[in-house]
Write a protein that holds these residues in place. Structure first.
Motif, PDB file in Angstrom:
ATOM      1  N   ARG A 183       0.810  -1.211   0.000  1.00 19.00           N
ATOM      2  CA  ARG A 183       0.000   0.000   0.000  1.00 19.00           C
ATOM      3  C   ARG A 183       0.847   1.267   0.000  1.00 19.00           C
ATOM      4  O   ARG A 183       0.480   2.276  -0.595  1.00 19.00           O
ATOM      5  N   LEU A 184       1.976   1.234   0.699  1.00 17.67           N
ATOM      6  CA  LEU A 184       2.806   2.423   0.864  1.00 17.67           C
ATOM      7  C   LEU A 184       3.937   2.504  -0.153  1.00 17.67           C
ATOM      8  O   LEU A 184       4.731   3.441  -0.117  1.00 17.67           O
ATOM      9  N   TRP A 212       6.130  10.129   5.753  1.00 17.45           N
ATOM     10  CA  TRP A 212       5.580   8.790   5.965  1.00 17.45           C
ATOM     11  C   TRP A 212       6.507   7.869   6.752  1.00 17.45           C
ATOM     12  O   TRP A 212       6.063   7.244   7.727  1.00 17.45           O
ATOM     13  N   ALA A 250      -3.504   5.656   2.827  1.00 15.78           N
ATOM     14  CA  ALA A 250      -2.208   5.717   3.505  1.00 15.78           C
ATOM     15  C   ALA A 250      -2.380   5.966   4.993  1.00 15.78           C
ATOM     16  O   ALA A 250      -1.605   5.463   5.816  1.00 15.78           O
TER      17      ALA A 250
END
Length: 207
Positions: A15-16, A45, A97
């Motif tokens: 996902r990231l 992040w 996210a």
């Protein structure tokens, strides 16, 4: 629990786009590289994931201390709640996210579920030390100064992480973020199971 961490980490990684929810060594390396290059736009992040993992470790430790003999069900219940929050993010129209942050918190907390052993608590969300322990135990076995098959228990923990990551990747490919339903349900089931075991142990002592 280690397989569960591998499963969650694989979903976070996919996902990231290359960051982790449980492998903080990787996030730390990436944070250092980004900072060295002055790429402040992308520092958020990895820094956020590290902060959430640390906050989860602190919170999990406090919950474990307050829970006493019921440390495992309390921490696993907290983990199940965090995974459920991540699962609900799309329903609440939060960016995907953002859903990864509760996962990092959950992984930080999960390590507190186990009791201290020889002054240290074995981790369940990372396997670098476990892989070293397997190699070191195998060296001792080959030299005849350690148990012949003692290294296999460490290796099985590493295999659990590998298998969990593989299952997480497959489930994510088929279900997307909804694949988090399985680790959330498993954490909740483990919480109830360990609570029942703790209650049974207390009854046995009282008897």
């Amino acid at each position: 629990m280690t397989a569960l961490a591998g499963y969650v980490d694989a979903i976070g990684f996919l996902r990231l786009g290359g960051l982790y929810t449980s492998f903080m060594s990787g996030n730390t390396t990436q944070l250092g590289i980004l900072a060295a290059h002055g790429d402040w736009a992308h520092v958020f992040w990895p820094a956020s994931l590290l902060a959430m993992f640390f906050a989860g470790a602190v919170t999990g430790g406090l919950v474990a201390l307050l829970a006493g003999g019921r440390r495992a069900p309390a921490v696993l219940g907290l983990e199940a709640l965090c995974l459920a929050i991540a699962l609900a993010a799309p329903i609440l129209h939060e960016p995907e996210a953002v859903a990864m942050l509760p996962l990092a918190f959950a992984m930080g907390a999960q390590n507190a579920a186990l009791q201290l052993k020889a002054g240290a608590r074995p981790g369940t969300t990372f396997v670098t030390g476990t892989l070293f322990s397997a190699g070191n135990a195998l060296a001792q076995a080959l030299a005849g100064v350690g148990p012949r098959w003692g290294w296999t228990s460490h290796l099985l923990v590493w295999i659990s992480m590998l298998a969990g990551a593989g299952l997480g990747a497959i489930a994510h490919g088929r279900m997307g973020l909804e694949a988090l339903l399985y680790p959330a349900a498993l954490s909740a089931a483990l919480a109830f199971a360990t609570l029942a075991m703790a209650a049974g142990a207390s009854s046995a002592k009282a008897g």
